[in-house]
Write a protein that holds these residues in place. Structure first.
Motif, PDB file in Angstrom:
ATOM      1  N   ILE A 557      72.516  63.188 -19.247  1.00 51.80           N
ATOM      2  CA  ILE A 557      71.186  62.640 -19.520  1.00 51.80           C
ATOM      3  C   ILE A 557      70.261  63.133 -18.420  1.00 51.80           C
ATOM      4  O   ILE A 557      70.475  62.840 -17.243  1.00 51.80           O
ATOM      5  N   GLU A 558      69.241  63.884 -18.803  1.00 52.77           N
ATOM      6  CA  GLU A 558      68.282  64.362 -17.813  1.00 52.77           C
ATOM      7  C   GLU A 558      67.043  63.468 -17.806  1.00 52.77           C
ATOM      8  O   GLU A 558      66.817  62.687 -18.716  1.00 52.77           O
ATOM      9  N   HIS A 559      66.261  63.598 -16.734  1.00 56.84           N
ATOM     10  CA  HIS A 559      65.063  62.762 -16.530  1.00 56.84           C
ATOM     11  C   HIS A 559      65.425  61.280 -16.596  1.00 56.84           C
ATOM     12  O   HIS A 559      64.700  60.472 -17.175  1.00 56.84           O
ATOM     13  N   PHE A 560      66.576  60.962 -15.993  1.00 56.45           N
ATOM     14  CA  PHE A 560      67.062  59.589 -16.033  1.00 56.45           C
ATOM     15  C   PHE A 560      66.124  58.692 -15.221  1.00 56.45           C
ATOM     16  O   PHE A 560      65.799  58.980 -14.076  1.00 56.45           O
ATOM     17  N   GLY A 561      65.695  57.590 -15.835  1.00 56.61           N
ATOM     18  CA  GLY A 561      64.807  56.643 -15.181  1.00 56.61           C
ATOM     19  C   GLY A 561      63.370  56.733 -15.639  1.00 56.61           C
ATOM     20  O   GLY A 561      62.548  55.888 -15.275  1.00 56.61           O
ATOM     21  N   GLU A 576      79.050  62.148 -19.111  1.00 55.12           N
ATOM     22  CA  GLU A 576      79.681  62.529 -17.846  1.00 55.12           C
ATOM     23  C   GLU A 576      78.701  62.552 -16.679  1.00 55.12           C
ATOM     24  O   GLU A 576      79.084  62.293 -15.544  1.00 55.12           O
ATOM     25  N   TYR A 577      77.428  62.892 -16.966  1.00 50.46           N
ATOM     26  CA  TYR A 577      76.465  63.067 -15.890  1.00 50.46           C
ATOM     27  C   TYR A 577      75.125  62.408 -16.254  1.00 50.46           C
ATOM     28  O   TYR A 577      74.761  62.310 -17.426  1.00 50.46           O
ATOM     29  N   VAL A 578      74.405  61.977 -15.222  1.00 52.27           N
ATOM     30  CA  VAL A 578      72.984  61.653 -15.359  1.00 52.27           C
ATOM     31  C   VAL A 578      72.239  62.417 -14.273  1.00 52.27           C
ATOM     32  O   VAL A 578      72.746  62.599 -13.165  1.00 52.27           O
ATOM     33  N   ILE A 598      67.514  54.774  -6.214  1.00 52.05           N
ATOM     34  CA  ILE A 598      68.510  55.837  -6.388  1.00 52.05           C
ATOM     35  C   ILE A 598      69.889  55.355  -5.979  1.00 52.05           C
ATOM     36  O   ILE A 598      70.897  55.658  -6.645  1.00 52.05           O
ATOM     37  N   GLN A 599      69.972  54.577  -4.907  1.00 52.52           N
ATOM     38  CA  GLN A 599      71.260  54.028  -4.494  1.00 52.52           C
ATOM     39  C   GLN A 599      71.843  53.131  -5.587  1.00 52.52           C
ATOM     40  O   GLN A 599      73.051  53.181  -5.883  1.00 52.52           O
ATOM     41  N   ALA A 600      70.979  52.299  -6.204  1.00 56.34           N
ATOM     42  CA  ALA A 600      71.447  51.410  -7.275  1.00 56.34           C
ATOM     43  C   ALA A 600      71.918  52.218  -8.480  1.00 56.34           C
ATOM     44  O   ALA A 600      72.949  51.891  -9.091  1.00 56.34           O
ATOM     45  N   VAL A 601      71.195  53.268  -8.834  1.00 58.49           N
ATOM     46  CA  VAL A 601      71.597  54.121  -9.954  1.00 58.49           C
ATOM     47  C   VAL A 601      72.959  54.751  -9.674  1.00 58.49           C
ATOM     48  O   VAL A 601      73.842  54.787 -10.547  1.00 58.49           O
ATOM     49  N   LYS A 611      78.881  60.783 -13.033  1.00 57.73           N
ATOM     50  CA  LYS A 611      78.389  61.480 -11.855  1.00 57.73           C
ATOM     51  C   LYS A 611      76.862  61.543 -11.880  1.00 57.73           C
ATOM     52  O   LYS A 611      76.257  61.648 -12.947  1.00 57.73           O
ATOM     53  N   VAL A 612      76.260  61.481 -10.688  1.00 58.49           N
ATOM     54  CA  VAL A 612      74.800  61.424 -10.572  1.00 58.49           C
ATOM     55  C   VAL A 612      74.292  62.684  -9.896  1.00 58.49           C
ATOM     56  O   VAL A 612      74.755  63.050  -8.803  1.00 58.49           O
ATOM     57  N   PHE A 613      73.336  63.361 -10.548  1.00 59.95           N
ATOM     58  CA  PHE A 613      72.702  64.542 -10.002  1.00 59.95           C
ATOM     59  C   PHE A 613      71.241  64.222  -9.671  1.00 59.95           C
ATOM     60  O   PHE A 613      70.633  63.348 -10.288  1.00 59.95           O
TER      61      PHE A 613
END
Length: 671
Positions: A557-561, A576-578, A598-601, A611-613
């Motif tokens: 998922i891109e542009h998450f948030g 698998e990824y955000v 960002i820490q909470a995400v 996984k978080v990018f």
């Protein structure tokens, strides 16, 4: 991940296999044992019967051994021989001369020859010495015939087979019913565990009778409940922070802070191929309505204007809409201002249709200003505000013939691209955190070419969406990429896929057929979907994502948030990824709230195995802070800017090469 967990033999298969093997072995052993026991018994009976016959017949013929009475002796032997139980009876005198001999053929009727060959019976020959007075007159030999023995043995073998087979079937049926009762709750436990790995927290309310399974079920239920509680708690905290810091409480749109972050993000990507335009909408009658009608009517005025704007924006495939203050809305869109003039006119006409006597200064004013790399935020807002104040339609000095294409011309261009157009590919590595030259994967950017010129992707997909041709463009993008993927099978690539394709069953079926024809797509490939695309219909998106994952393609998922909504939808998506939206990353060094967000995400996603990018990483300090927060990978010009994939030989089989700055992140064994 789903395929990894499904590798190997299941416990059910192993136990069923073991029970079937044991039952078949018992079945075979029982038949062999029964046949062997019966054969030994018959062998002894043959010997005993032959000996009894030799003894009794010898006593019977002993008085008739003289030459004139030998015929009578033979007649008596013949009477016994004709019963068929003997293969041979003969009488030999003391000089070893055969006085008479009776023989039957050794052929065994009504018994298969293979049975006779496999089950060996020996015809016993028994002897009896016959005396004539005090002198031994000769020896009587009696050899049993095997026909009746084989017939009896064959009949017994068939009866044993049928009875044993019936017992086997009944035993397997009973075992199946018992194991079904045991495995049904075990299957539920397995399903529950797999759902947890796919970020779906379900509780199994049916507890099995088996004690061990009951304990395991209760343990997984407790784990799921704890995960769900932690996930919901972190989600609520993050949502509350997002609403407080980045969201407008009345409309739910992003506020000024979010707009500033987004502007700082997109200003780095502005180029002739990727232009941006700022659109401001002001509500000049809001102050009058608030004073004369009350703030509730004023709020209704704002909400109505937002709904009208959102509806008009559906014709654009990409944009960011925020509320700067009480009476000002602002839009950033990756289009040229000329391309947006039709949108501006349609929206202006719609606003005029909603004008009433309350709107003494008009319903809304609209202004457009083109953005370039030198545009400052204050300058953009000042220019937009000025044009809205004088209610003058903005114009752009930039001209592009693509902006003036008619709908019919766009249809021709898009169909030409789909049928015979070329695509230029660029890529940018996403570097693993705390690693120098290791890429999680490479994001691929496709640029469509018409008559030797690059087409603005935002314009192209906006018109394709209006003409319902977006799916065909995605198919073209994927199909053309196969050659590159085949040349670099060990590298992991990501393609951006549109909302229309995500929700299209036709596209999913086409993709399934394509991956079967080109298995190279089933490995090391990721699809990136915009968060707003997923939120349109989470349930349908989840079903299609499950199908895509079964093909072996990863999901990001891109542009998450950007949606400013709850992250609870992650529970329904096997991803698998955000990739965190760049607006939060740009504000990271100067905002404690962005750091906490960002820490909470990261905590939420890591809790469910995602996984978080982070994207648009432009400074070393930002990179360091992201790595400290636990971000898994980063992307941006600081790491490596996008570089074009070049074709190095068009005359033979296509070959491609990467820029040296990209090569350092690749698996060098393939080059």
């Amino acid at each position: 991940m789903y395929h990894v967990f499904n590798k190997g033999l299941s416990l059910k298969t192993q136990i069923y296999g073991l029970i079937i093997a044991i039952c078949i072995l018992s079945f075979v052993v029982r038949i062999v044992s029964d046949i062997d026991t019966t054969r030994d018994y018959l062998q002894k009976q043959l010997a005993s019967h032959a000996q009894d016959t030799a003894t009794s017949l010898g006593l019977s013929i002993s008085p008739y051994l003289k030459e004139d009475s030998l015929v009578l002796s033979k007649t008596m032997a013949t009477a016994i021989f004709d019963s068929g139980y003997y293969r041979q009876i003969r009488f030999i005198d003391h000089n070893n001369s055969v006085l008479f001999s009776l023989e039957n053929p050794s052929y065994v009727e009504s018994v298969p020859q293979w049975f006779v060959n496999y089950i060996k019976l020996t015809a016993p020959t028994m002897y009896s010495e016959i005396n004539s007075g005090w002198i031994i007159a000769g020896t009587l030999e009696v050899t049993s015939h095997l026909g009746e023995a084989y017939t009896t043995l064959w009949r017994h073998a068939k009866e044993s087979f049928y009875s044993s087979f019936l017992v086997l079937i009944i035993s397997l049926a009973i075992a199946y019913l018992i194991l079904q009762a045991v495995f049904k709750p075990l299957k539920a436990v397995e399903r529950q565990a797999l759902l947890v790995t796919r970020k779906r927290f379900t509780v199994n309310n049916t507890l099995p009778v088996t004690r061990e399974l009951r304990v395991v079920t209760q343990a997984i239920n407790n784990m799921v409940a704890n995960l769900k509680t932690s996930f919901n708690t972190l989600t609520k905290q993050t949502q509350a922070l997002s609403n407080t810091v980045y969201s407008d409480s009345l409309t739910g749109l992003g506020n000024r802070k979010l707009f500033e972050n987004y502007f700082n993000t997109v200003i780095h990507s502005v180029s002739p191929v990727r232009p941006f335009t700022g659109i401001m909408i002001t509500l000049p009658s809001l102050q009058h309505i608030n004073q004369s009608q009350g703030y509730q009517i004023g709020d209704d005025y704002v909400i109505e204007a937002v709904q009208i704007t959102k509806h008009a924006l559906t014709q654009l495939s990409n944009y960011k809409l925020c509320r700067l203050n009480g009476s000002t809305l602002i839009i950033l869109a990756p289009y040229e201002s000329n391309f947006l003039q039709l949108f501006q006119n349609d929206l202006s006409n719609t606003f005029k249709q909603h004008e009433s006597s309350l709107h003494i200064n008009g319903y809304a004013n609209i202004a457009l200003v083109s953005i370039n790399k030198e545009t400052a935020l204050s300058g953009l807002l000042s220019a937009l505000d000025t044009r809205c104040t004088i209610n003058k339609m903005s114009s752009s000095s930039e001209q592009n013939n693509q902006s003036h294409f008619s709908v019919q011309k766009w249809r021709e261009i898009i169909n030409l691209i789909i049928n015979s157009g070329d695509i230029s590919y660029s890529l940018q590595p996403i570097k693993q955190a705390n690693s120098q030259q290791v890429a999680s994967y490479f994001e691929v950017f496709g640029y469509f070419i018409n008559e030797g010129k690059l087409i603005n992707n935002s314009h192209l997909f906006a018109m394709a969406e209006r003409l319902e041709l977006t799916i065909e463009l995605d198919k073209k993008l994927i199909a053309n990429f196969i050659a590159i993927k085949a040349q670099y099978p060990k590298e992991r690539f990501a393609l951006n896929i549109s909302k229309a394709s995500l929700y299209s069953s036709t596209f999913i079926n086409w993709l399934n057929s394509l991956t079967k024809a080109h298995p190279i797509l089933k490995s090391n490939l990721v699809f990136e979907f915009h968060e707003l695309s997923l939120l349109a219909d989470v349930k349908l998106a989840s079903r299609h994502i499950d199908i895509i994952k079964k093909m072996g393609i990863g999901i990001c998922i891109e542009h998450f948030g950007t949606s400013l909504t709850s992250f609870k939808y992650l529970q329904d998506l096997d991803i698998e990824y955000v990739k965190i939206d760049g607006g939060y990353v740009q504000d990271l060094l100067n905002s404690a709230q962005s750091q906490f967000y960002i820490q909470a995400v990261i905590n939420i996603c890591h809790g469910v195995g995602i996984k978080v990018f982070a994207s648009i990483v432009e400074t070393a300090d930002t990179l360091t802070l992201l790595e400290e927060l636990g971000c898994d990978a980063v992307q941006g010009n600081l790491i490596c800017p996008p570089y074009k994939i070049n074709i190095i030989d068009k005359n033979t089989t296509k070959k491609f090469t990467f820029h040296p700055n990209v090569l350092k992140f690749c698996n060098k064994a393939i080059f």
